[in-house]
Design a protein around this motif. Sequence first.
Motif, mmCIF file in Angstrom:
data_model
loop_
_atom_site.group_PDB
_atom_site.id
_atom_site.type_symbol
_atom_site.label_atom_id
_atom_site.label_comp_id
_atom_site.label_asym_id
_atom_site.label_seq_id
_atom_site.Cartn_x
_atom_site.Cartn_y
_atom_site.Cartn_z
ATOM 1 N N LEU A 176 27.211 3.848 62.027
ATOM 2 C CA LEU A 176 25.928 3.759 61.329
ATOM 3 C C LEU A 176 26.092 3.599 59.823
ATOM 4 O O LEU A 176 25.106 3.355 59.114
ATOM 5 C CB LEU A 176 25.097 5.025 61.601
ATOM 6 N N TYR A 177 27.341 3.718 59.346
ATOM 7 C CA TYR A 177 27.552 3.715 57.898
ATOM 8 C C TYR A 177 27.035 2.449 57.209
ATOM 9 O O TYR A 177 26.380 2.552 56.163
ATOM 10 C CB TYR A 177 29.028 3.934 57.557
ATOM 11 N N PRO A 178 27.288 1.245 57.736
ATOM 12 C CA PRO A 178 26.755 0.044 57.058
ATOM 13 C C PRO A 178 25.238 0.098 56.894
ATOM 14 O O PRO A 178 24.711 -0.308 55.850
ATOM 15 C CB PRO A 178 27.186 -1.098 57.980
ATOM 16 N N LEU A 179 24.541 0.620 57.904
ATOM 17 C CA LEU A 179 23.086 0.742 57.807
ATOM 18 C C LEU A 179 22.704 1.799 56.775
ATOM 19 O O LEU A 179 21.777 1.590 55.974
ATOM 20 C CB LEU A 179 22.502 1.109 59.170
ATOM 21 N N MET A 180 23.435 2.927 56.775
ATOM 22 C CA MET A 180 23.171 3.991 55.797
ATOM 23 C C MET A 180 23.345 3.467 54.378
ATOM 24 O O MET A 180 22.535 3.754 53.490
ATOM 25 C CB MET A 180 24.109 5.174 56.054
ATOM 26 N N LYS A 181 24.397 2.684 54.165
ATOM 27 C CA LYS A 181 24.652 2.151 52.824
ATOM 28 C C LYS A 181 23.582 1.144 52.423
ATOM 29 O O LYS A 181 23.171 1.092 51.260
ATOM 30 C CB LYS A 181 26.030 1.507 52.759
ATOM 31 N N ALA A 182 23.123 0.350 53.384
ATOM 32 C CA ALA A 182 22.086 -0.648 53.090
ATOM 33 C C ALA A 182 20.761 0.021 52.747
ATOM 34 O O ALA A 182 20.054 -0.409 51.837
ATOM 35 C CB ALA A 182 21.910 -1.581 54.283
ATOM 36 N N LEU A 183 20.431 1.101 53.468
ATOM 37 C CA LEU A 183 19.152 1.776 53.261
ATOM 38 C C LEU A 183 19.187 2.746 52.082
ATOM 39 O O LEU A 183 18.167 2.972 51.429
ATOM 40 C CB LEU A 183 18.759 2.536 54.536
ATOM 41 N N SER A 184 20.362 3.333 51.830
ATOM 42 C CA SER A 184 20.454 4.346 50.775
ATOM 43 C C SER A 184 21.774 4.226 50.019
ATOM 44 O O SER A 184 22.631 5.111 50.087
ATOM 45 C CB SER A 184 20.316 5.738 51.396
ATOM 46 N N PRO A 185 21.973 3.133 49.279
ATOM 47 C CA PRO A 185 23.261 2.873 48.613
ATOM 48 C C PRO A 185 23.614 3.878 47.531
ATOM 49 O O PRO A 185 24.771 3.967 47.128
ATOM 50 C CB PRO A 185 23.074 1.470 48.030
ATOM 51 N N LYS A 186 22.632 4.639 47.046
ATOM 52 C CA LYS A 186 22.886 5.595 45.971
ATOM 53 C C LYS A 186 23.311 6.966 46.475
ATOM 54 O O LYS A 186 23.549 7.876 45.673
ATOM 55 C CB LYS A 186 21.644 5.741 45.089
ATOM 56 N N THR A 187 23.428 7.127 47.809
ATOM 57 C CA THR A 187 23.742 8.455 48.354
ATOM 58 C C THR A 187 24.989 8.485 49.222
ATOM 59 O O THR A 187 25.433 9.576 49.586
ATOM 60 C CB THR A 187 22.566 8.997 49.183
ATOM 61 N N VAL A 188 25.562 7.324 49.564
ATOM 62 C CA VAL A 188 26.709 7.318 50.473
ATOM 63 C C VAL A 188 27.863 6.509 49.887
ATOM 64 O O VAL A 188 27.658 5.520 49.179
ATOM 65 C CB VAL A 188 26.334 6.746 51.862
ATOM 66 N N THR A 189 29.080 6.956 50.181
ATOM 67 C CA THR A 189 30.271 6.253 49.757
ATOM 68 C C THR A 189 31.375 6.505 50.781
ATOM 69 O O THR A 189 31.117 7.061 51.839
ATOM 70 C CB THR A 189 30.694 6.696 48.334
ATOM 71 N N THR A 190 32.598 6.087 50.471
ATOM 72 C CA THR A 190 33.726 6.266 51.386
ATOM 73 C C THR A 190 34.913 6.878 50.646
ATOM 74 O O THR A 190 34.970 6.871 49.413
ATOM 75 C CB THR A 190 34.178 4.918 51.987
ATOM 76 N N THR A 191 35.874 7.385 51.411
ATOM 77 C CA THR A 191 37.099 7.901 50.797
ATOM 78 C C THR A 191 37.829 6.797 50.032
ATOM 79 O O THR A 191 38.418 7.042 48.981
ATOM 80 C CB THR A 191 38.028 8.497 51.856
ATOM 81 N N THR A 192 37.786 5.590 50.547
ATOM 82 C CA THR A 192 38.427 4.454 49.878
ATOM 83 C C THR A 192 37.792 4.178 48.525
ATOM 84 O O THR A 192 38.489 3.983 47.519
ATOM 85 C CB THR A 192 38.345 3.204 50.770
ATOM 86 N N ASP A 193 36.465 4.168 48.479
ATOM 87 C CA ASP A 193 35.784 3.869 47.222
ATOM 88 C C ASP A 193 35.952 4.985 46.201
ATOM 89 O O ASP A 193 36.029 4.716 44.991
ATOM 90 C CB ASP A 193 34.304 3.589 47.478
ATOM 91 N N VAL A 194 36.018 6.236 46.644
ATOM 92 C CA VAL A 194 36.275 7.336 45.715
ATOM 93 C C VAL A 194 37.650 7.150 45.072
ATOM 94 O O VAL A 194 37.812 7.294 43.852
ATOM 95 C CB VAL A 194 36.188 8.700 46.417
ATOM 96 N N GLY A 195 38.643 6.809 45.892
ATOM 97 C CA GLY A 195 39.986 6.575 45.363
ATOM 98 C C GLY A 195 40.032 5.427 44.380
ATOM 99 O O GLY A 195 40.642 5.533 43.299
ATOM 100 N N LYS A 196 39.401 4.321 44.726
ATOM 101 C CA LYS A 196 39.393 3.161 43.837
ATOM 102 C C LYS A 196 38.661 3.457 42.533
ATOM 103 O O LYS A 196 39.084 3.010 41.455
ATOM 104 C CB LYS A 196 38.738 1.966 44.547
ATOM 105 N N ALA A 197 37.565 4.214 42.611
ATOM 106 C CA ALA A 197 36.816 4.551 41.404
ATOM 107 C C ALA A 197 37.638 5.432 40.469
ATOM 108 O O ALA A 197 37.571 5.293 39.243
ATOM 109 C CB ALA A 197 35.504 5.243 41.774
ATOM 110 N N MET A 198 38.425 6.348 41.039
ATOM 111 C CA MET A 198 39.280 7.180 40.204
ATOM 112 C C MET A 198 40.353 6.347 39.509
ATOM 113 O O MET A 198 40.654 6.558 38.333
ATOM 114 C CB MET A 198 39.923 8.281 41.046
ATOM 115 N N ILE A 199 40.912 5.399 40.228
ATOM 116 C CA ILE A 199 41.902 4.507 39.628
ATOM 117 C C ILE A 199 41.264 3.698 38.499
ATOM 118 O O ILE A 199 41.867 3.503 37.440
ATOM 119 C CB ILE A 199 42.509 3.583 40.697
ATOM 120 N N TYR A 200 40.050 3.245 38.720
ATOM 121 C CA TYR A 200 39.340 2.500 37.677
ATOM 122 C C TYR A 200 39.201 3.346 36.411
ATOM 123 O O TYR A 200 39.458 2.875 35.282
ATOM 124 C CB TYR A 200 37.954 2.075 38.175
#
Length: 223
Positions: A176-200
């Motif tokens: 359901l994650y793709p739907l969750m992200k589409a409906l509420s992009p400001k409230t959900v993320t992934t472990t991958t994106d947290v890691g990439k954001a820290m590197i940024y």
Amino acid sequence: MKIIIFGSTGMVGKGILLECLDDRRIDKVLVVNRSQVGITNPKLKEFIQQDLFDLSNLREEFNGLGACFFPLGVSVIGMSEEAYTRITHDLTLYIAKMMAELNPGMVFTYVSGVGTDSTENGRSMWARVKGKTENDLMKLPFKGAYMFRPGYIQPLRGIKSKTGWYNALYIIFKPLYPLMKALSPKTVTTTTDVGKAMIYCALNGDEKKVVDVEEINRMAELV
């Protein structure tokens, strides 16, 4: 860049670790844990420490670090304010002060949480303690200090939570994650994106010091 991660055996920490190991701009990854992370990589150097309040034996290893990623934490459930403060605030500040002393030019990124109380005066105990931790971290002489406040985090790349019933929920929500992200992009993320954001943040810096879910996802796209 040489970086260090505290708490890489946890769900979020392991996600950050995997992204760091894959990123060619990061030359060396140190991890400090109470138990082994279970990953072998030529870039990885692991230190097992049962008492994280005494890291004096590792001071020489900590020289030359460009960034510290800090997803280490505990659940507030069943804990007194004193016990929760000792781990959430006191341990974090002990380690952060050592990092700042040895590497004043480093970037420090801390995983807090949505709802953290920066005023330190709210009714929620965990939010007050997290807020004080964030405020005290931002007073230290780092090149940059970033407070990550994720909401729902979907684990990717085979990562599992240490808590069994959490895993059951993640399995249910994964399709359901793709739907969750589409409906509420400001409230959900992934472990991958947290890691990439820290590197940024470590490599580029950002004017946003308190990083919410929307900012995490934005930064992740820039890596």
